[in-house]
Design an enzyme around this catalytic site. Structure first.
Site, PDB file in Angstrom:
ATOM      1  N   SER A  38      19.102  17.320 -30.142  1.00 53.91           N
ATOM      2  CA  SER A  38      19.365  18.276 -29.058  1.00 53.91           C
ATOM      3  C   SER A  38      19.469  19.675 -29.654  1.00 53.91           C
ATOM      4  O   SER A  38      19.694  19.820 -30.866  1.00 53.91           O
ATOM      5  CB  SER A  38      20.710  17.919 -28.399  1.00 53.91           C
ATOM      6  N   TYR A  87      29.809  15.931 -29.161  1.00 54.49           N
ATOM      7  CA  TYR A  87      28.385  15.724 -28.849  1.00 54.49           C
ATOM      8  C   TYR A  87      27.513  16.410 -29.905  1.00 54.49           C
ATOM      9  O   TYR A  87      26.582  15.812 -30.450  1.00 54.49           O
ATOM     10  CB  TYR A  87      28.076  16.293 -27.461  1.00 54.49           C
TER      11      TYR A  87
HETATM   12  N1  LIG Z   1      18.860  16.314 -20.452  1.00 56.35           N
HETATM   13  C1  LIG Z   1      19.065  17.244 -21.380  1.00 56.35           C
HETATM   14  O1  LIG Z   1      19.261  18.440 -21.058  1.00 56.35           O
HETATM   15  C2  LIG Z   1      19.068  16.868 -22.837  1.00 56.35           C
HETATM   16  C3  LIG Z   1      19.061  17.901 -23.783  1.00 56.35           C
HETATM   17  C4  LIG Z   1      19.087  17.568 -25.129  1.00 56.35           C
HETATM   18  C5  LIG Z   1      19.086  16.243 -25.514  1.00 56.35           C
HETATM   19  N2  LIG Z   1      19.092  15.264 -24.579  1.00 56.35           N
HETATM   20  C6  LIG Z   1      19.120  13.864 -25.041  1.00 56.35           C
HETATM   21  O2  LIG Z   1      18.083  13.139 -24.422  1.00 56.35           O
HETATM   22  C7  LIG Z   1      18.418  11.750 -24.430  1.00 56.35           C
HETATM   23  C8  LIG Z   1      18.130  11.139 -23.073  1.00 56.35           C
HETATM   24  O3  LIG Z   1      18.991  11.733 -22.117  1.00 56.35           O
HETATM   25  P1  LIG Z   1      18.496  12.147 -20.656  1.00 56.35           P
HETATM   26  O4  LIG Z   1      18.615  13.618 -20.560  1.00 56.35           O
HETATM   27  O5  LIG Z   1      17.214  11.499 -20.327  1.00 56.35           O
HETATM   28  O6  LIG Z   1      19.706  11.556 -19.773  1.00 56.35           O
HETATM   29  P2  LIG Z   1      19.791  10.306 -18.796  1.00 56.35           P
HETATM   30  O7  LIG Z   1      18.852  10.453 -17.668  1.00 56.35           O
HETATM   31  O8  LIG Z   1      21.247  10.155 -18.485  1.00 56.35           O
HETATM   32  O9  LIG Z   1      19.309   9.092 -19.713  1.00 56.35           O
HETATM   33  C9  LIG Z   1      20.148   8.520 -20.666  1.00 56.35           C
HETATM   34  C10 LIG Z   1      19.603   7.157 -21.033  1.00 56.35           C
HETATM   35  O10 LIG Z   1      20.437   6.601 -22.059  1.00 56.35           O
HETATM   36  C11 LIG Z   1      20.722   5.274 -21.706  1.00 56.35           C
HETATM   37  N3  LIG Z   1      21.990   4.817 -22.275  1.00 56.35           N
HETATM   38  C12 LIG Z   1      23.215   5.365 -22.187  1.00 56.35           C
HETATM   39  N4  LIG Z   1      24.129   4.571 -22.804  1.00 56.35           N
HETATM   40  C13 LIG Z   1      23.439   3.506 -23.282  1.00 56.35           C
HETATM   41  C14 LIG Z   1      23.801   2.339 -23.994  1.00 56.35           C
HETATM   42  N5  LIG Z   1      25.079   2.087 -24.357  1.00 56.35           N
HETATM   43  N6  LIG Z   1      22.828   1.449 -24.319  1.00 56.35           N
HETATM   44  C15 LIG Z   1      21.553   1.673 -23.956  1.00 56.35           C
HETATM   45  N7  LIG Z   1      21.147   2.754 -23.278  1.00 56.35           N
HETATM   46  C16 LIG Z   1      22.085   3.655 -22.948  1.00 56.35           C
HETATM   47  C17 LIG Z   1      20.747   5.249 -20.192  1.00 56.35           C
HETATM   48  O11 LIG Z   1      20.436   3.939 -19.740  1.00 56.35           O
HETATM   49  P3  LIG Z   1      21.495   2.899 -19.097  1.00 56.35           P
HETATM   50  O12 LIG Z   1      22.615   3.697 -18.504  1.00 56.35           O
HETATM   51  O13 LIG Z   1      20.678   2.149 -18.098  1.00 56.35           O
HETATM   52  O14 LIG Z   1      21.916   2.043 -20.257  1.00 56.35           O
HETATM   53  C18 LIG Z   1      19.592   6.196 -19.870  1.00 56.35           C
HETATM   54  O15 LIG Z   1      18.390   5.500 -19.850  1.00 56.35           O
HETATM   55  C19 LIG Z   1      19.889  11.677 -24.869  1.00 56.35           C
HETATM   56  O16 LIG Z   1      19.975  11.292 -26.221  1.00 56.35           O
HETATM   57  C20 LIG Z   1      20.379  13.093 -24.676  1.00 56.35           C
HETATM   58  O17 LIG Z   1      21.480  13.397 -25.521  1.00 56.35           O
HETATM   59  C21 LIG Z   1      19.058  15.539 -23.253  1.00 56.35           C
END
Ligand SMILES: NC(=O)c1ccc[n+]([C@@H]2O[C@H](COP(=O)([O-])OP(=O)(O)OC[C@H]3O[C@@H](n4cnc5c(N)ncnc54)[C@H](OP(=O)(O)O)[C@@H]3O)[C@@H](O)[C@H]2O)c1
Length: 248
Positions: free
Chosen positions: A143, A156
């Site tokens: 991130s 985080y």
């Molecule tokens: N959105 C942003 O602005 C942003 C920016 C920088 C980095 N990121 C990173 O991008 C990645 C994906 O996030 P996103 O933005 O797509 O958010 P999201 O829509 O909330 O997706 C998060 C995913 O992680 C899974 N997850 C959470 N806990 C889990 C567990 N214990 N076991 C397996 N899967 C788990 C969730 O699936 P289930 O709940 O179904 O398990 C979901 O598929 C993350 O690592 C986040 O830190 C996001």
């Protein structure tokens, strides 16, 4: 269809929403075979069915990345079903921001378990297969928070910094096995990530910010596709991107 992506077996954790789901859709449209992991199995099963209806190949496996045995089962299922694993996208993550003084100890533990240990479990699950194949590509989701810390994001940011450090160590260690490594550090994107915030006032602030400047999850999917589609002798190690409007 992309010649350099078609036929590749790609495992994605956190494939039930956000950038994991967007990456699965794009890579499937480019001819990859997808193995989808997340806890909400009904979501990844529906996605796998949808990709199959469109002519793709996809498998959904209920996976909690905080359990090493489940991550190993996810990867082993990919190898058992499709014979190999070409790409591991360690993407599952949570972001329960809050000031340290609020003492959200369980949130801290969850971030360490999912964002940090989950990535390590993913690496452990694929490395033996990729070493034996003498090829593979491990992509870890960090991130902008892996580069910058702000009040409320200390834990985080610590987990995302750790992901970058582990990715760099991994890069140096796996060169001799012909394994590529990429760490992607995205800025704000419109996903469900704020739902993991347990403090209502913090969640509201993050949602407002993301609604205002966040870019589509497809942005991340395009970056993943770019890294995978490079010629085999090109290793894209780090990509950091932000919405044009994002300052920090
Ligand atoms: N959105 C942003 O602005 C942003 C920016 C920088 C980095 N990121 C990173 O991008 C990645 C994906 O996030 P996103 O933005 O797509 O958010 P999201 O829509 O909330 O997706 C998060 C995913 O992680 C899974 N997850 C959470 N806990 C889990 C567990 N214990 N076991 C397996 N899967 C788990 C969730 O699936 P289930 O709940 O179904 O398990 C979901 O598929 C993350 O690592 C986040 O830190 C996001």
């Amino acid at each position: 269809m992309s010649m350099s992506i078609a036929g590749k077996v790609v495992v994605i954790t956190g494939a039930s929403s956000g950038v994991g789901e967007a990456s699965a859709r794009l890579l499937s449209s480019q001819g990859a075979t997808l193995v989808l992991g997340a806890r909400r199995v009904e979501r990844i099963q529906a996605l796998a069915d949808e990709l199959a209806e469109k002519g793709g190949k996809a498998l959904a496996i209920a996976t909690d990345v905080t359990e090493y045995a489940q991550v190993k089962h996810l990867v082993d299922s990919a190898v058992k079903t499709y014979g190999r694993v070409d790409v591991m996208l360690n993407n599952a993550g949570v972001m329960p921001h809050s000031l340290l003084e609020r003492l959200k100890v369980e949130d801290w533990e969850r971030m360490i378990d999912v964002n940090l240990k989950g990535v390590l479990y993913g690496i452990a699950a694929v490395l033996p297969h990729m070493k034996e194949q003498k090829s593979g590509h491990i992509i870890n989701t960090s991130s902008v928070a892996g580069h910058k810390v702000r009040p409320g994001s200390a834990v985080y940011a610590a987990t995302k910094t750790a992901v970058r450090v582990i990715s760099e160590g991994l890069r140096q260690e796996v060169k001799s096995y012909n394994i590529r490594t990429t760490v992607i550090s995205p800025g704000a994107m419109k996903t469900e990530l704020a739902d993991s915030i347990t403090e209502p006032d913090v969640a509201e602030g993050v949602r407002k910010f993301t609604d205002m400047i966040g870019v589509s999850a497809d942005t991340f999917a395009n970056v993943v596709s770019f890294a995978i589609s490079q010629p085999q002798d090109v290793d894209i190690n780090e990509i950091l991107f932000r919405p044009t409007k994002q300052e920090l």
